[in-house]
Design an enzyme around this catalytic site. Structure first.
Site, PDB file in Angstrom:
ATOM      1  N   GLY A  64      25.314   6.354 -18.925  1.00  0.00           N
ATOM      2  CA  GLY A  64      26.721   6.178 -19.296  1.00  0.00           C
ATOM      3  C   GLY A  64      27.493   7.467 -19.244  1.00  0.00           C
ATOM      4  O   GLY A  64      27.017   8.470 -18.715  1.00  0.00           O
ATOM      5  N   ASN A  65      28.706   7.425 -19.772  1.00  0.00           N
ATOM      6  CA  ASN A  65      29.536   8.631 -19.833  1.00  0.00           C
ATOM      7  C   ASN A  65      30.279   8.659 -21.159  1.00  0.00           C
ATOM      8  O   ASN A  65      30.213   7.707 -21.930  1.00  0.00           O
ATOM      9  CB  ASN A  65      30.488   8.682 -18.639  1.00  0.00           C
ATOM     10  CG  ASN A  65      31.457   7.518 -18.643  1.00  0.00           C
ATOM     11  OD1 ASN A  65      32.355   7.438 -19.474  1.00  0.00           O
ATOM     12  ND2 ASN A  65      31.247   6.588 -17.720  1.00  0.00           N
ATOM     13  N   ARG A  66      30.995   9.751 -21.427  1.00  0.00           N
ATOM     14  CA  ARG A  66      31.573   9.943 -22.752  1.00  0.00           C
ATOM     15  C   ARG A  66      32.992   9.413 -22.908  1.00  0.00           C
ATOM     16  O   ARG A  66      33.662   9.714 -23.878  1.00  0.00           O
ATOM     17  CB  ARG A  66      31.497  11.425 -23.139  1.00  0.00           C
ATOM     18  CG  ARG A  66      30.053  11.891 -23.352  1.00  0.00           C
ATOM     19  CD  ARG A  66      29.971  13.374 -23.703  1.00  0.00           C
ATOM     20  NE  ARG A  66      30.972  13.742 -24.655  1.00  0.00           N
ATOM     21  CZ  ARG A  66      31.897  14.700 -24.467  1.00  0.00           C
ATOM     22  NH1 ARG A  66      31.898  15.394 -23.363  1.00  0.00           N
ATOM     23  NH2 ARG A  66      32.785  14.948 -25.389  1.00  0.00           N
ATOM     24  N   SER A  67      33.470   8.620 -21.958  1.00  0.00           N
ATOM     25  CA  SER A  67      34.825   8.078 -22.094  1.00  0.00           C
ATOM     26  C   SER A  67      34.915   7.150 -23.304  1.00  0.00           C
ATOM     27  O   SER A  67      34.098   6.248 -23.459  1.00  0.00           O
ATOM     28  CB  SER A  67      35.208   7.312 -20.831  1.00  0.00           C
ATOM     29  OG  SER A  67      36.477   6.731 -21.003  1.00  0.00           O
TER      30      SER A  67
END
Ligand code: CTP
Ligand code: CA
Length: 232
Positions: free
Chosen positions: A33-36
């Site tokens: 995933g990513n930190r958005s």
């Protein structure tokens, strides 16, 4: 009242916003995933609704509560976001692609939890490129539809960031590209944002710093200007 002071310049316009970050499963309990956080996309959805738009929000794993007063469709993976976006784009006058889409997904999704005993000291994940949803959306753009992309860059130098943005805007075929700097402490998950908006020709159309709500309104100002220019 305060509400009646908000210009209804998006009345009757249908606005599709994507927000959050996609998650690409590795096994039943893990993902890439990513930190958005989804804050900027949610702020855009709320601001568009406040200005009279009929808003659909494609929400990918938001860190914050989904807003009320807009139609929310929950998605998780890039594939799900792609399917929902391609289904909804026909109905949209404006598309704002604020979601952080995973560029790659695991080639294989393990059907059972991956166990250390089966792996040893190192584990390699094989990833494959996801399709570029924004590129697909501009490829099927309806006449008069305004499409806005985002570009998250860690590049600290302003001119270098603009150069990356101009190349990206051209590659994606967007009407507007919102450049924002991200890093360990900026952009993602923050309450405020600092943006530069460029148009299809690479011209700087706005620069804004402030709350994600104020930045959202600035972006929507440009959307209404761009749509008016296109209709002229
Ligand atoms: N985007 C998309 N589909 C992808 C990747 C990105 O629709 N598979 C969209 C994002 O939602 C954003 C824009 O494209 O609006 C730019 O995303 P960004 O990650 O900055 O650009 P990429 O083209 O993925 O290039 P890179 O990450 O290598 O800089
Ligand atoms: Ca990317």
């Amino acid at each position: 009242s305060a509400a009646s002071a908000i210009p209804q310049d998006l009345a009757g316009r249908r606005v599709l916003v994507t927000a959050g970050g996609t998650r690409e499963p590795i096994d039943p309990v893990r993902f890439v995933g990513n930190r958005s956080s989804g804050r900027q996309g949610v702020a855009l959805a709320l601001a568009a609704a406040a200005r009279g738009a009929e808003v659909t929000l494609l929400a990918a794993n938001l860190d914050i509560a989904a807003p009320t007063g807009v139609r929310v469709v929950a998605v998780s993976t890039a594939a799900e976001l792609r399917e929902a976006a391609l289904a909804a784009t026909d109905e949209a006058d404006v598309v704002i692609m604020a979601a952080a889409v995973a560029d790659y997904r695991p080639v294989e999704i393990a059907t059972a939890k991956i166990k250390k005993d089966d792996q040893g000291d190192e584990l390699a994940l094989r990833l494959v490129r996801n399709p570029d949803i924004l590129r697909e959306l501009t490829g099927v753009r309806r006449p008069g539809q305004t499409i806005v992309g985002f570009a998250a860059e860690t590049e600290p130098d302003r001119d270098a960031q603009l150069a990356l943005g101009r190349a990206k805007a051209a590659r994606k075929g967007v009407d507007l590209l919102v450049l924002n700097r991200v890093g360990w402490h900026e952009g993602f998950q923050a309450e405020t944002n600092e943006i530069i908006v460029i148009d299809a020709a690479g011209e700087i159309r706005a620069e804004a710093t402030g709350s994600k709500a104020s930045v959202a309104d600035r972006i929507l100002d440009l959307v209404t200007e761009t749509a008016a220019d296109a209709a002229r």
